[in-house]
Write a protein that holds these residues in place. Structure first.
Motif, PDB file in Angstrom:
ATOM      1  N   PHE A  11       0.846  -1.194   0.000  1.00 39.32           N
ATOM      2  CA  PHE A  11       0.000   0.000   0.000  1.00 39.32           C
ATOM      3  C   PHE A  11       0.880   1.243   0.000  1.00 39.32           C
ATOM      4  O   PHE A  11       1.834   1.357   0.777  1.00 39.32           O
ATOM      5  CB  PHE A  11      -0.906   0.039   1.228  1.00 39.32           C
ATOM      6  CG  PHE A  11      -1.676   1.326   1.338  1.00 39.32           C
ATOM      7  CD1 PHE A  11      -2.797   1.552   0.541  1.00 39.32           C
ATOM      8  CD2 PHE A  11      -1.267   2.327   2.213  1.00 39.32           C
ATOM      9  CE1 PHE A  11      -3.494   2.751   0.630  1.00 39.32           C
ATOM     10  CE2 PHE A  11      -1.961   3.525   2.308  1.00 39.32           C
ATOM     11  CZ  PHE A  11      -3.080   3.740   1.511  1.00 39.32           C
ATOM     12  N   ARG A  12       0.529   2.140  -0.881  1.00 39.60           N
ATOM     13  CA  ARG A  12       1.287   3.379  -0.957  1.00 39.60           C
ATOM     14  C   ARG A  12       0.366   4.480  -1.459  1.00 39.60           C
ATOM     15  O   ARG A  12      -0.223   4.378  -2.537  1.00 39.60           O
ATOM     16  CB  ARG A  12       2.478   3.195  -1.910  1.00 39.60           C
ATOM     17  CG  ARG A  12       3.366   4.433  -2.016  1.00 39.60           C
ATOM     18  CD  ARG A  12       4.541   4.136  -2.936  1.00 39.60           C
ATOM     19  NE  ARG A  12       5.248   5.326  -3.310  1.00 39.60           N
ATOM     20  CZ  ARG A  12       6.050   5.421  -4.357  1.00 39.60           C
ATOM     21  NH1 ARG A  12       6.233   4.365  -5.121  1.00 39.60           N
ATOM     22  NH2 ARG A  12       6.659   6.549  -4.630  1.00 39.60           N
ATOM     23  N   TRP A  13       0.204   5.531  -0.672  1.00 41.50           N
ATOM     24  CA  TRP A  13      -0.676   6.647  -1.038  1.00 41.50           C
ATOM     25  C   TRP A  13       0.122   7.659  -1.844  1.00 41.50           C
ATOM     26  O   TRP A  13       1.201   8.100  -1.448  1.00 41.50           O
ATOM     27  CB  TRP A  13      -1.237   7.313   0.201  1.00 41.50           C
ATOM     28  CG  TRP A  13      -2.243   8.387  -0.141  1.00 41.50           C
ATOM     29  CD1 TRP A  13      -3.562   8.213  -0.427  1.00 41.50           C
ATOM     30  CD2 TRP A  13      -1.984   9.793  -0.239  1.00 41.50           C
ATOM     31  NE1 TRP A  13      -4.165   9.415  -0.711  1.00 41.50           N
ATOM     32  CE2 TRP A  13      -3.215  10.413  -0.603  1.00 41.50           C
ATOM     33  CE3 TRP A  13      -0.860  10.589  -0.065  1.00 41.50           C
ATOM     34  CZ2 TRP A  13      -3.344  11.775  -0.786  1.00 41.50           C
ATOM     35  CZ3 TRP A  13      -0.976  11.960  -0.252  1.00 41.50           C
ATOM     36  CH2 TRP A  13      -2.210  12.543  -0.612  1.00 41.50           C
ATOM     37  N   LEU A  14      -0.399   8.011  -3.024  1.00 39.21           N
ATOM     38  CA  LEU A  14       0.257   8.971  -3.892  1.00 39.21           C
ATOM     39  C   LEU A  14      -0.730  10.095  -4.194  1.00 39.21           C
ATOM     40  O   LEU A  14      -1.795   9.853  -4.755  1.00 39.21           O
ATOM     41  CB  LEU A  14       0.705   8.300  -5.203  1.00 39.21           C
ATOM     42  CG  LEU A  14       1.684   7.123  -5.061  1.00 39.21           C
ATOM     43  CD1 LEU A  14       1.894   6.450  -6.400  1.00 39.21           C
ATOM     44  CD2 LEU A  14       3.018   7.612  -4.502  1.00 39.21           C
ATOM     45  N   TRP A  15      -0.400  11.304  -3.811  1.00 37.41           N
ATOM     46  CA  TRP A  15      -1.323  12.425  -3.969  1.00 37.41           C
ATOM     47  C   TRP A  15      -1.666  12.697  -5.424  1.00 37.41           C
ATOM     48  O   TRP A  15      -2.781  13.092  -5.757  1.00 37.41           O
ATOM     49  CB  TRP A  15      -0.738  13.696  -3.327  1.00 37.41           C
ATOM     50  CG  TRP A  15       0.529  14.170  -3.981  1.00 37.41           C
ATOM     51  CD1 TRP A  15       1.793  13.879  -3.633  1.00 37.41           C
ATOM     52  CD2 TRP A  15       0.606  15.048  -5.113  1.00 37.41           C
ATOM     53  NE1 TRP A  15       2.692  14.490  -4.464  1.00 37.41           N
ATOM     54  CE2 TRP A  15       1.989  15.236  -5.385  1.00 37.41           C
ATOM     55  CE3 TRP A  15      -0.334  15.707  -5.915  1.00 37.41           C
ATOM     56  CZ2 TRP A  15       2.452  16.023  -6.429  1.00 37.41           C
ATOM     57  CZ3 TRP A  15       0.127  16.499  -6.957  1.00 37.41           C
ATOM     58  CH2 TRP A  15       1.505  16.650  -7.215  1.00 37.41           C
ATOM     59  N   TYR A  16      -0.681  12.448  -6.348  1.00 41.33           N
ATOM     60  CA  TYR A  16      -0.948  12.771  -7.743  1.00 41.33           C
ATOM     61  C   TYR A  16      -1.850  11.740  -8.426  1.00 41.33           C
ATOM     62  O   TYR A  16      -2.226  11.902  -9.579  1.00 41.33           O
ATOM     63  CB  TYR A  16       0.357  12.935  -8.527  1.00 41.33           C
ATOM     64  CG  TYR A  16       1.377  11.825  -8.344  1.00 41.33           C
ATOM     65  CD1 TYR A  16       1.254  10.608  -9.026  1.00 41.33           C
ATOM     66  CD2 TYR A  16       2.479  12.005  -7.506  1.00 41.33           C
ATOM     67  CE1 TYR A  16       2.188   9.614  -8.874  1.00 41.33           C
ATOM     68  CE2 TYR A  16       3.423  11.003  -7.346  1.00 41.33           C
ATOM     69  CZ  TYR A  16       3.281   9.807  -8.029  1.00 41.33           C
ATOM     70  OH  TYR A  16       4.207   8.819  -7.866  1.00 41.33           O
ATOM     71  N   LYS A  17      -2.209  10.674  -7.685  1.00 39.69           N
ATOM     72  CA  LYS A  17      -3.138   9.694  -8.256  1.00 39.69           C
ATOM     73  C   LYS A  17      -4.599  10.073  -7.987  1.00 39.69           C
ATOM     74  O   LYS A  17      -5.513   9.345  -8.379  1.00 39.69           O
ATOM     75  CB  LYS A  17      -2.855   8.303  -7.690  1.00 39.69           C
ATOM     76  CG  LYS A  17      -1.559   7.676  -8.217  1.00 39.69           C
ATOM     77  CD  LYS A  17      -1.373   6.262  -7.716  1.00 39.69           C
ATOM     78  CE  LYS A  17      -2.485   5.357  -8.237  1.00 39.69           C
ATOM     79  NZ  LYS A  17      -2.325   3.955  -7.801  1.00 39.69           N
ATOM     80  N   LEU A  18      -4.794  11.215  -7.322  1.00 44.46           N
ATOM     81  CA  LEU A  18      -6.166  11.652  -7.056  1.00 44.46           C
ATOM     82  C   LEU A  18      -6.903  11.932  -8.362  1.00 44.46           C
ATOM     83  O   LEU A  18      -8.122  11.805  -8.446  1.00 44.46           O
ATOM     84  CB  LEU A  18      -6.148  12.899  -6.161  1.00 44.46           C
ATOM     85  CG  LEU A  18      -5.614  12.677  -4.738  1.00 44.46           C
ATOM     86  CD1 LEU A  18      -5.545  13.992  -3.985  1.00 44.46           C
ATOM     87  CD2 LEU A  18      -6.508  11.692  -3.987  1.00 44.46           C
TER      88      LEU A  18
END
Length: 235
Positions: A11-18
């Motif tokens: 799991f990895r949260w990436l802001w630019y994938k919004l």
């Protein structure tokens, strides 16, 4: 390009994938690369030494086995950018290229072990079936790979002690022959030098007499071959 890869199951949260259309994810599958290796040859001048000793000695050697490795996943972003890799097919080509270069490197190292007449090294390879230091050398030479394994299946090496003994005898023989021939060679060389000097001298006389033919008469007079009255300066 994100310099950090997204691993499977992580799991990895990436802001630019919004924004869904803002990101393109390319999936690569890194598999172990396995290649067969084989190196063989003959110790330097081995056949010459065997013939000299009159023995049916075989001073050839052979090493064969398998090589395996994997590309480092964390190096994928840089590799993809540098090599313009777009899919798994492109990646396989890069893996094959790495495999060829590493195989050549391994073969050169194996050849150095054998040609170096390192019997202990060859015995160790034969007993263990592996070369730990070689794995380290591969990783140092190719920092973009991991899980390196070089397994040796066949090791055939010659009698290094016999080879060294015949080699020493052969060199002594050549040294003795050289000492025996040296006086004759020196005499022949001196003879040739003197002959060349004489030819040069005659060539100079020839040029001089061609330019001044009157000298022929003077030389003949000097030797008493002509009467003095026959020699008159040319007008």
């Amino acid at each position: 390009m994100d310099p950090r890869i997204v691993r499977n199951g992580e799991f990895r949260w990436l802001w630019y994938k919004l924004i869904p259309s803002n990101v393109e994810i390319t999936v690569f599958t890194i598999n172990p690369v396995t290649r067969s290796i084989k190196s063989s040859g003959r110790l330097p001048s081995g056949q010459v030494y065997a013939d000299f000793a009159g023995l049916q000695a075989d001073f050839s050697w052979e090493i064969s086995g398998d090589l395996s490795f994997k590309l480092k996943p964390d190096d994928l972003p840089e590799l993809v950018a540098r090599e313009n890799i777009n899919n798994d097919s492109d990646l396989v080509k890069i893996e094959e290229n790495y495999g060829e270069k590493i195989e050549n490197f391994v073969l050169q190292r194996l050849k150095s072990y054998a040609d170096g007449e390192n019997e202990k090294k060859m015995e160790s390879i034969n007993l263990s079936g592996s070369i730990p230091e070689l794995n380290s050398e591969i990783e140092a030479a190719f920092p973009g790979i991991e899980d390196v394994s070089c397994t040796i299946k066949v090791v055939n090496y010659p009698d290094y002690t016999l080879y060294q003994s015949i080699k020493s005898l052969y060199r002594e023989y050549i040294g003795t022959q050289s000492s025996a021939l040296k006086p004759d060679i020196n005499k022949e060389a001196e003879k040739r030098v003197n002959m060349n000097l004489r030819l040069d001298e005659l060539a100079k006389y020839g040029e001089l007499l061609t330019q001044y033919p009157i000298l022929l008469k003077y030389l003949a007079l000097e030797k008493g071959m002509l009467p003095e009255a026959d020699v008159q300066p040319e007008k």
